[in-house]
Design an enzyme around this catalytic site. Structure first.
Site, PDB file in Angstrom:
ATOM      1  N   ASP A 162       0.882  -1.166   0.000  1.00 42.21           N
ATOM      2  CA  ASP A 162       0.000   0.000   0.000  1.00 42.21           C
ATOM      3  C   ASP A 162       0.917   1.213   0.000  1.00 42.21           C
ATOM      4  O   ASP A 162       1.800   1.334   0.856  1.00 42.21           O
ATOM      5  CB  ASP A 162      -0.899   0.017   1.238  1.00 42.21           C
ATOM      6  CG  ASP A 162      -1.859  -1.164   1.253  1.00 42.21           C
ATOM      7  OD1 ASP A 162      -2.169  -1.693   0.170  1.00 42.21           O
ATOM      8  OD2 ASP A 162      -2.287  -1.549   2.355  1.00 42.21           O
ATOM      9  N   GLU A 207      -8.987   0.342  -4.874  1.00 49.06           N
ATOM     10  CA  GLU A 207      -7.874   0.682  -3.977  1.00 49.06           C
ATOM     11  C   GLU A 207      -6.716   1.259  -4.798  1.00 49.06           C
ATOM     12  O   GLU A 207      -5.807   0.512  -5.196  1.00 49.06           O
ATOM     13  CB  GLU A 207      -7.401  -0.549  -3.186  1.00 49.06           C
ATOM     14  CG  GLU A 207      -8.450  -1.053  -2.201  1.00 49.06           C
ATOM     15  CD  GLU A 207      -7.895  -2.082  -1.198  1.00 49.06           C
ATOM     16  OE1 GLU A 207      -8.665  -2.482  -0.316  1.00 49.06           O
ATOM     17  OE2 GLU A 207      -6.709  -2.460  -1.301  1.00 49.06           O
TER      18      GLU A 207
HETATM   19 ZN    ZN Z   1      -3.246  -3.365   0.352  1.00 52.16          ZN
END
Ligand code: ZN
Length: 236
Positions: A162, A207
């Site tokens: 991330d 995302e």
């Molecule tokens: Zn992630």
């Protein structure tokens, strides 16, 4: 506690390598998935040090064996964020190249263990029980819409990072634009795209910060085709 869970996982692996047939192994593994009471009976994938990183599919129906632990390396020197040791050099190279362009791809969340995923999932189940008054089965089903089931997260394998932010507004930043343009050159794909068709397949929200390593060749192919990893692997 955690240690006894880990030991169970280890001994199960040893048993299967000693002599059980593959069929028995699969049945045993599937029936022992901790959340089968709520209808989760994912396929436990076969994975080892020689597995091709581009072919590893993890999602709500394909999970790592309990207790799987990749060999790790720091994604960016000094960051304290880790990826599979085969992936980390690609992240470092991507980070360095972006920096030359005035872009900092801050690693926010990389590897997290199977056991930590269990903790996060259990916490979410408890939240659903406490806040929404659900019974444990319904709370588990609801929790899985917010937190990936244990073993199903690419973070559990050290294959995803991330980057910069965990907010959807990240998509409007220069960093996100750089990633969309260049990540495939370093073997990373945007794993959970925004369009409705992709979301119906991944069953995960958009995302813009979550990038998955699949290797340069596969990443370029997937990005050029505009497909999800699910579609790419089923077609190859
Ligand atoms: Zn992630």
């Amino acid at each position: 506690g955690e240690m006894s869970k880990k030991n169970e996982g280890t001994s199960a692996e040893k048993q299967t390598t000693v002599g059980e047939t593959k069929t028995e192994k699969k049945l045993n593994t599937v029936s022992s998935y901790k959340y089968s009471y709520a209808g989760f009976n994912p396929q436990i994938i076969n994975i080892d040090a020689n597995s091709s990183l581009s072919s590893i599919l993890l999602n709500g129906t394909h999970v790592l064996p309990e207790g799987y632990e990749p060999t790790l390396a720091e994604a960016v020197k000094g960051s304290g964020k880790y990826l599979d040791y085969r992936v980390a050099p690609y992240y470092q190279a991507m980070y360095d190249k972006a920096l030359e362009d005035g872009i900092e791809l801050t690693p926010v969340s990389g590897y997290r263990s199977y056991d930590l995923q269990v903790e996060l999932f259990e916490d979410q189940i408890q939240l659903e029980i406490d806040n929404n008054g659900l019974d444990k089965t319904k709370a588990t089903v609801a929790a899985a819409t917010e937190v990936m089931i244990p073993g199903g997260s690419e973070h559990n394998a050290g294959l995803a990072m991330d980057i910069c932010s965990l907010s959807e507004s990240f998509e409007d930043t220069d960093e996100a634009a750089w990633l969309r343009e260049n990540a495939a050159d370093f073997g990373f794909i945007l794993r959970y795209p925004k369009d409705a068709k992709s979301r119906a397949i991944t069953k995960v929200i958009y995302e813009p910060w979550h990038y998955r390593f699949v290797g340069v060749e596969a990443a370029k192919d997937i990005t050029a085709k505009g497909v999800t990893l699910e579609e790419y692997l089923n077609a190859n």
